[in-house]
Scaffold this motif. Sequence first.
Motif, short mmCIF file in Angstrom:
data_model
loop_
_atom_site.label_atom_id
_atom_site.label_comp_id
_atom_site.label_asym_id
_atom_site.label_seq_id
_atom_site.Cartn_x
_atom_site.Cartn_y
_atom_site.Cartn_z
N MET A 171 0.82 -1.21 0.00
CA MET A 171 0.00 0.00 0.00
C MET A 171 0.86 1.26 0.00
N LEU A 172 1.86 1.33 0.90
CA LEU A 172 2.63 2.55 1.04
C LEU A 172 3.42 2.86 -0.23
N SER A 173 3.76 1.84 -0.99
CA SER A 173 4.51 2.03 -2.24
C SER A 173 3.70 2.78 -3.30
N ALA A 174 2.38 2.82 -3.14
CA ALA A 174 1.54 3.53 -4.11
C ALA A 174 1.52 5.03 -3.88
N VAL A 175 2.18 5.47 -2.80
CA VAL A 175 2.18 6.88 -2.40
C VAL A 175 3.54 7.48 -2.70
#
Length: 286
Positions: A171-175
Amino acid sequence: MRISRYPSLSYLRSPSNQPSFAACLAVVYLNLGSSFSSLRHRRIDSDHFQKNATEYWNKFYQRHQNKFFKDRHYLVKDWGHYFSDDDTSSKGNVALEVGCGAGNTIFPLINAYPNLFFHACDASPNAISLVKSHIDYREDKVNAFVCDLMNEDPCDKILPSSVDVVTLVFMLSAVSPGKMPLILESLRPLLKPNGCILLRDYAVGDFAQIKLHEKNRMIEKNFYIRGDGTCSYFFSEEFLSTLFKRAGFKIADVHVYCKQIENRSRNLSMNRRWIRAAFSSPGCSS
């Protein structure tokens, strides 16, 4: 001798005609510096994709439904001790999955730990619809809701200091890196004093990063745009540790691990790299 801006991997091929992991990683770092000169021409694109991330992820789940990602049963083995509770107690742990997608994390864990309750949020309304249409969805076990943590306060949906475990799975990689601290800042008030954040995501040197880099899709160091408009960041242990430390979290574990995956139908070897980590809340006594 002049090095081309985006050199080919051909001269680093292994006997099987696939790039070795060491070769791939070398090319990534070779290209990183030379690629920055083009970033100023691509800033507008980067801003566009980040501002419209919800739209692109909504289209992603509309197109793929629940068939793109497999259920993550391996998390029971990797993180089971964070979710297990006393079987004699009627009250189990409370978890929050951020970027829940179609529910590939929450449902395997709920099935493994019957007393576990999950809050599940995603910026994509289509993703939340998929969760609520899942055969194992029950309102007394899952609270699924639309929420963009970069623009909304999750405390409007979840009581402060009520969550034992937060999961951030790819998830955090999409930010974008500059917005990641906002995510952590919004999660911190939700955690109990002994709560923790569990993360699994892409690591620097992953096969996917190599392919994106070859296609000139980098918009910032280790941050790329895919062909469908969604974004992906590739973490190093140092970057991830620093990110959480600055947000006030304590490091319990950070580990990068590798696996070579063979696609025999395509005669392709893929060197996959993931990062797995656990961080305790600022109020944790241990």
